[in-house]
Motif scaffolding. Structure first.
Motif, PDB file in Angstrom:
ATOM      1  N   LYS A 142       0.872  -1.171   0.000  1.00  0.00           N
ATOM      2  CA  LYS A 142       0.000   0.000   0.000  1.00  0.00           C
ATOM      3  C   LYS A 142       0.911   1.223   0.000  1.00  0.00           C
ATOM      4  N   THR A 143       1.052   1.820  -1.197  1.00  0.00           N
ATOM      5  CA  THR A 143       2.022   2.887  -1.394  1.00  0.00           C
ATOM      6  C   THR A 143       1.503   4.240  -0.907  1.00  0.00           C
ATOM      7  N   LYS A 144       2.442   5.205  -0.869  1.00  0.00           N
ATOM      8  CA  LYS A 144       2.136   6.587  -0.479  1.00  0.00           C
ATOM      9  C   LYS A 144       1.531   6.651   0.927  1.00  0.00           C
ATOM     10  N   SER A 145       2.135   5.855   1.842  1.00  0.00           N
ATOM     11  CA  SER A 145       1.622   5.791   3.216  1.00  0.00           C
ATOM     12  C   SER A 145       1.813   7.111   3.963  1.00  0.00           C
ATOM     13  N   ASP A 146       2.607   8.023   3.385  1.00  0.00           N
ATOM     14  CA  ASP A 146       2.810   9.329   4.020  1.00  0.00           C
ATOM     15  C   ASP A 146       1.652  10.285   3.745  1.00  0.00           C
ATOM     16  N   LEU A 147       0.738   9.883   2.831  1.00  0.00           N
ATOM     17  CA  LEU A 147      -0.418  10.720   2.515  1.00  0.00           C
ATOM     18  C   LEU A 147      -1.650  10.228   3.272  1.00  0.00           C
ATOM     19  N   VAL A 148      -2.701  11.001   3.244  1.00  0.00           N
ATOM     20  CA  VAL A 148      -3.954  10.613   3.908  1.00  0.00           C
ATOM     21  C   VAL A 148      -4.525   9.380   3.211  1.00  0.00           C
ATOM     22  N   SER A 149      -4.824   8.344   3.982  1.00  0.00           N
ATOM     23  CA  SER A 149      -5.295   7.088   3.404  1.00  0.00           C
ATOM     24  C   SER A 149      -6.783   7.146   3.058  1.00  0.00           C
ATOM     25  N   LYS A 150      -7.095   6.677   1.832  1.00  0.00           N
ATOM     26  CA  LYS A 150      -8.486   6.549   1.402  1.00  0.00           C
ATOM     27  C   LYS A 150      -8.810   5.097   1.039  1.00  0.00           C
ATOM     28  N   GLU A 160       2.615  -1.416   4.374  1.00  0.00           N
ATOM     29  CA  GLU A 160       2.424  -0.010   4.021  1.00  0.00           C
ATOM     30  C   GLU A 160       3.799   0.598   3.778  1.00  0.00           C
ATOM     31  N   ILE A 161       3.915   1.328   2.677  1.00  0.00           N
ATOM     32  CA  ILE A 161       5.235   1.776   2.255  1.00  0.00           C
ATOM     33  C   ILE A 161       5.170   3.193   1.682  1.00  0.00           C
ATOM     34  N   SER A 162       6.274   3.907   1.819  1.00  0.00           N
ATOM     35  CA  SER A 162       6.386   5.245   1.224  1.00  0.00           C
ATOM     36  C   SER A 162       7.799   5.405   0.681  1.00  0.00           C
ATOM     37  N   THR A 163       7.908   5.710  -0.607  1.00  0.00           N
ATOM     38  CA  THR A 163       9.229   5.953  -1.181  1.00  0.00           C
ATOM     39  C   THR A 163       9.679   7.385  -0.923  1.00  0.00           C
ATOM     40  N   THR A 164       8.802   8.187  -0.360  1.00  0.00           N
ATOM     41  CA  THR A 164       9.160   9.567   0.017  1.00  0.00           C
ATOM     42  C   THR A 164       9.894   9.572   1.350  1.00  0.00           C
ATOM     43  N   THR A 165       9.369   8.810   2.315  1.00  0.00           N
ATOM     44  CA  THR A 165       9.975   8.768   3.651  1.00  0.00           C
ATOM     45  C   THR A 165      10.837   7.523   3.875  1.00  0.00           C
ATOM     46  N   GLY A 166      10.621   6.482   3.062  1.00  0.00           N
ATOM     47  CA  GLY A 166      11.356   5.226   3.248  1.00  0.00           C
ATOM     48  C   GLY A 166      10.672   4.265   4.196  1.00  0.00           C
ATOM     49  N   ASP A 167       9.524   4.651   4.758  1.00  0.00           N
ATOM     50  CA  ASP A 167       8.798   3.777   5.675  1.00  0.00           C
ATOM     51  C   ASP A 167       8.382   2.486   4.969  1.00  0.00           C
ATOM     52  N   GLY A 168       8.589   1.358   5.646  1.00  0.00           N
ATOM     53  CA  GLY A 168       8.142   0.062   5.136  1.00  0.00           C
ATOM     54  C   GLY A 168       9.123  -0.644   4.221  1.00  0.00           C
ATOM     55  N   VAL A 169      10.149   0.054   3.740  1.00  0.00           N
ATOM     56  CA  VAL A 169      11.091  -0.560   2.795  1.00  0.00           C
ATOM     57  C   VAL A 169      11.891  -1.684   3.462  1.00  0.00           C
TER      58      VAL A 169
END
Length: 258
Positions: A142-150, A160-169
């Motif tokens: 589930k990408t873009k975890s740094d944004l508001v989830s819909k 849950e992963i974010s390539t902006t923050t690196g969370d979940g990698v």
């Protein structure tokens, strides 16, 4: 007594043969396919894992039209990444070829990374892709975890992963190794990495099983033939027995030098 020894040999041989899948991965790497509908972050994930700009990333749907392949090392294991065109219905002839190619590659991958955008609602297209990866080893990201989830849908093997923050990698990398059983192999284990060796072991084990089955039926001559066949097959690995086919195979795969 002979039967007991053969059963032990066959059991040990079976365990070695079962390592061939892991051996193939150690030798050639893990083929990881990245799939999802357009603009869910596939190319961003590729670039993040490679730590360089390998794929073009834009907010325009359909930027990636063909597969993009590259690799990186993870705990001494080569990870072969394959980024694909966004899977969706399209009238664009070129893009459609890329979409069809992505679908065909699903069954060939060691691991499928299915990306869904957590900042957008789960769609019918998402569900169709999710159904197409059933029966494979997959991880839902589930990408873009740094944004508001819909996206409120939950999955098995979800990260849950974010390539902006690196969370979940970090969790993703660990999960990939777990799915291929690489993380469970002791460093001193005997592992088969050669297809020819595997085939020789399979033939030897089949011969041993025939010998075990025939013992006790007053067919010792057949038992001895099966044991000799097993010995010959093992000899193809150790070098105790050779054939023209084996010699030809060695000369076609190896340069012996001058």
């Amino acid at each position: 007594k002979v039967k007991e020894r053969l059963e032990k040999l066959s059991s040990n041989m079976t365990k070695v043969i079962e390592t061939s899948e892991v051996g193939k991965i150690i030798k050639s790497g893990i083929n990881v396919l990245i799939v999802g509908k357009p603009n869910v972050g596939k190319s961003s994930l590729l670039n993040f894992l490679l730590q360089r700009e390998r794929a073009i990333v834009t907010d325009i749907a359909g930027t990636t039209r063909d597969t993009i392949e590259d690799s990186f090392m993870l705990d001494d294991i080569k990870i072969n990444l394959i980024d694909t065109a966004g899977i969706h219905e399209t009238e664009d002839k070129v893009e459609k070829i890329g979409v069809d190619k992505a679908k065909d590659l699903i069954s060939q991958a060691d691991i499928v990374l299915f990306l869904v955008d957590s900042s957008r609602e789960y769609s019918k297209e998402d569900e169709q892709i999710y159904q197409s990866i059933q029966g494979t080893k997959y991880i839902v990201l589930k990408t873009k975890s740094d944004l508001v989830s819909k996206n409120n849908k939950n999955f098995e093997n979800q990260i849950e992963i974010s390539t902006t923050t690196g969370d979940g990698v970090s969790n993703l990398k660990t999960k990939m190794l777990e799915l291929t059983k690489i993380s469970n192999i002791p460093s001193d284990s005997l592992i088969i990495t050669n297809e020819r060796h595997k085939n020789a072991l399979v033939r030897a084990n089949e011969a041993l099983k025939r010998a075990i089955q025939n013992i006790g039926d007053d067919t010792l001559d057949l038992v001895s033939i099966d044991i000799k066949e097993a010995y010959t097959s093992i000899g193809e690995i150790t070098g105790n027995t050779t054939s023209e086919d084996i010699i030809d195979s060695i000369f076609t795969k190896f340069c012996l030098g001058k």
